[in-house]
Write an enzyme that holds these catalytic residues in place. Structure first.
Site, short mmCIF file in Angstrom:
data_model
loop_
_atom_site.label_atom_id
_atom_site.label_comp_id
_atom_site.label_asym_id
_atom_site.label_seq_id
_atom_site.Cartn_x
_atom_site.Cartn_y
_atom_site.Cartn_z
N GLU A 141 -13.66 -8.95 -7.81
CA GLU A 141 -13.50 -9.81 -6.62
C GLU A 141 -14.39 -11.04 -6.83
O GLU A 141 -15.51 -10.91 -7.29
CB GLU A 141 -13.89 -9.03 -5.35
CG GLU A 141 -13.94 -9.82 -4.08
CD GLU A 141 -12.65 -10.57 -3.71
OE1 GLU A 141 -11.57 -9.97 -3.71
OE2 GLU A 141 -12.76 -11.79 -3.45
N HIS B 215 0.82 -1.21 0.00
CA HIS B 215 0.00 0.00 0.00
C HIS B 215 0.86 1.26 0.00
O HIS B 215 0.45 2.29 -0.54
CB HIS B 215 -1.00 -0.04 1.17
CG HIS B 215 -2.00 -1.16 1.00
ND1 HIS B 215 -2.53 -1.86 2.04
CD2 HIS B 215 -2.54 -1.71 -0.13
CE1 HIS B 215 -3.37 -2.78 1.57
NE2 HIS B 215 -3.38 -2.71 0.26
N SER C 63 -6.68 -1.73 -0.75
CA SER C 63 -6.32 -0.94 -1.94
C SER C 63 -7.53 -0.25 -2.60
O SER C 63 -7.38 0.88 -3.09
CB SER C 63 -5.55 -1.81 -2.94
OG SER C 63 -6.25 -3.00 -3.23
N ASP D 141 -13.77 -12.99 -12.31
CA ASP D 141 -12.35 -13.30 -12.29
C ASP D 141 -11.58 -12.06 -12.77
O ASP D 141 -11.78 -11.59 -13.90
CB ASP D 141 -12.12 -14.48 -13.24
CG ASP D 141 -10.66 -14.91 -13.28
OD1 ASP D 141 -10.39 -16.08 -13.12
OD2 ASP D 141 -9.79 -14.03 -13.48
N GLY D 142 -10.72 -11.55 -11.91
CA GLY D 142 -10.02 -10.30 -12.23
C GLY D 142 -9.05 -10.44 -13.39
O GLY D 142 -8.82 -9.48 -14.13
N ASP E 65 -3.12 -8.40 -7.49
CA ASP E 65 -2.79 -8.77 -6.11
C ASP E 65 -3.54 -10.04 -5.69
O ASP E 65 -4.36 -10.02 -4.77
CB ASP E 65 -3.19 -7.56 -5.22
CG ASP E 65 -2.88 -7.78 -3.76
OD1 ASP E 65 -2.01 -8.61 -3.45
OD2 ASP E 65 -3.52 -7.11 -2.94
N HIS F 62 -7.93 -7.94 -7.97
CA HIS F 62 -8.24 -8.77 -6.80
C HIS F 62 -8.47 -7.82 -5.64
O HIS F 62 -7.55 -7.48 -4.90
CB HIS F 62 -7.07 -9.72 -6.50
CG HIS F 62 -6.82 -10.72 -7.58
ND1 HIS F 62 -6.29 -10.39 -8.80
CD2 HIS F 62 -7.05 -12.06 -7.63
CE1 HIS F 62 -6.19 -11.48 -9.55
NE2 HIS F 62 -6.65 -12.50 -8.86
N1 SAM Z 1 -5.98 -5.92 -3.22
C1 SAM Z 1 -6.50 -6.01 -1.86
C2 SAM Z 1 -5.85 -4.95 -1.02
O1 SAM Z 1 -4.67 -4.59 -1.28
O2 SAM Z 1 -6.50 -4.44 -0.10
C3 SAM Z 1 -6.29 -7.37 -1.25
C4 SAM Z 1 -6.65 -8.53 -2.13
S1 SAM Z 1 -6.39 -10.11 -1.42
C5 SAM Z 1 -4.65 -10.28 -1.38
C6 SAM Z 1 -6.81 -11.14 -2.79
C7 SAM Z 1 -8.32 -11.22 -3.09
O3 SAM Z 1 -8.49 -11.83 -4.37
C8 SAM Z 1 -9.14 -12.05 -2.13
O4 SAM Z 1 -10.15 -11.26 -1.59
C9 SAM Z 1 -9.72 -13.19 -2.98
O5 SAM Z 1 -11.04 -13.54 -2.62
C10 SAM Z 1 -9.70 -12.58 -4.36
N2 SAM Z 1 -9.62 -13.50 -5.50
C11 SAM Z 1 -9.03 -14.71 -5.58
N3 SAM Z 1 -9.01 -15.15 -6.85
C12 SAM Z 1 -9.61 -14.18 -7.61
C13 SAM Z 1 -9.84 -14.01 -9.01
N4 SAM Z 1 -9.46 -14.95 -9.89
N5 SAM Z 1 -10.43 -12.86 -9.42
C14 SAM Z 1 -10.81 -11.90 -8.53
N6 SAM Z 1 -10.59 -12.00 -7.20
C15 SAM Z 1 -10.01 -13.12 -6.75
#
Ligand code: SAM
Length: 288
Positions: free
Chosen positions: A121, A19, A103, A147-148, A168, A42
């Site tokens: 997400e 961050h 984020s 899916d991101g 992320d 993500h």
């Molecule tokens: N970016 C956030 C932050 O910095 O505050 C933290 C994200 S956390 C490390 C990863 C997130 O990705 C989780 O909430 C998980 O549920 C989500 N996730 C996992 N696979 C994913 C995908 N293929 N597409 C979107 N989100 C996904």
């Protein structure tokens, strides 16, 4: 795949590195009076309670934001750590550290009218939190349960041709490492001038150790791509091979000021939140 909940990790040493860099990348985009997009592939839940639930169970924030919070007014605290702490302050009342901004929240509170935030997400509970959190702040923010990696394709290039892509994933499944590389390759082809911020964990896993080398080789294959790579390790790997002992940020097309700012902040962070004699940082960059 659905076991990961960022609430356990919110405000830990990896979030501090991630961050702090994201705040710098946003500050750079804000310097020009032209709109930009932020795509967070993500997103997580957006905002985390540090005083109950997951965060208090894990205690991870004690080794991260909680250790830095009392130092936010100290003259010796590096500028970019202060900028990051200002963003944490923005969701908290005065001196009490109650909330930790993810984020999406950091981007939302730094953006101007005209800038746009696209959030992806997948987790059913996280998306509920994210949508609930942004329910009243809809302008400029769009949220998709998707899916991101796939969703990002549809965002590039962003209409203003300026933007930050934050990738992320949890990396709990090893396929995340491969998908980041593939997504990055395709995305830079679509939007070569964008800034890309990739976070990855330092854990005792072959994929994690090979990942920085793979990122650098990928960047070298792309025409006219600059990169910066920073890692922050707070302790040695545990004997049982479990746990996160550090993390890295790999930035494609970083602002030129970032290297010097990190060169000031990273040694200070090692000194301040390093846990044992293995605490260390690395910082490297390449210009095309
Ligand atoms: N970016 C956030 C932050 O910095 O505050 C933290 C994200 S956390 C490390 C990863 C997130 O990705 C989780 O909430 C998980 O549920 C989500 N996730 C996992 N696979 C994913 C995908 N293929 N597409 C979107 N989100 C996904």
């Amino acid at each position: 795949m659905f076991s990961y909940r960022h609430g356990f990790h919110a405000g830990n040493h990896a979030d501090v590195l991630k961050h702090m860099v994201v705040v710098q990348l946003l500050e750079h985009l804000l310097q020009k009076d032209k709109p930009f997009w932020v795509v967070d592939t993500h997103a997580g839940g957006g905002l985390y309670d540090l005083t109950s639930g997951y965060a208090t169970k894990s205690g991870e924030s004690l080794e991260g934001i909680h250790a830095l919070w009392p130092l936010r007014a100290k003259a010796s605290t590096p500028t970019i750590v202060k900028s990051y702490l200002d963003q944490v302050q923005a969701v908290n009342d005065k001196d009490t550290l109650h909330w930790y901004p993810g984020s999406p929240q950091i981007a939302a509170q730094m953006m101007r009218e005209g800038d746009h935030l696209r959030l992806f997400e997948l987790h059913p509970s996280e998306i509920k939190l994210l949508e609930g959190h942004f329910a009243s702040v809809r302008r400029g923010v769009s949220i998709q349960q998707a899916d991101g990696f796939l969703g990002l394709k549809g965002c590039l290039p962003p209409p203003p041709r300026r933007g930050l892509v934050h990738i992320d994933p949890p990396y709990e499944i090893k396929d995340d490492y491969r998908r980041v590389l593939q997504t990055l390759r395709e995305s830079v082809q679509r939007f070569a001038t964008g800034t890309y911020a990739i976070w990855y964990p330092e854990v005792a896993r072959r994929e994690s150790q090979q990942f920085p080398g793979q990122l650098k080789r990928l960047a070298a294959e792309m025409p006219k791509v600059d990169w910066l790579h920073a890692t922050l390790r707070v302790k040695g790997a545990a004997r049982d091979g479990m746990g996160l002992f550090g993390s890295g940020m790999f930035i494609i097309n970083p602002p030129w000021t970032l290297y010097d700012r990190l060169a000031e902040a990273l040694p200070w962070l090692v000194e301040t939140i390093g846990i044992d004699e293995h605490a260390a940082y690395t910082l490297e960059a390449q210009q095309s």
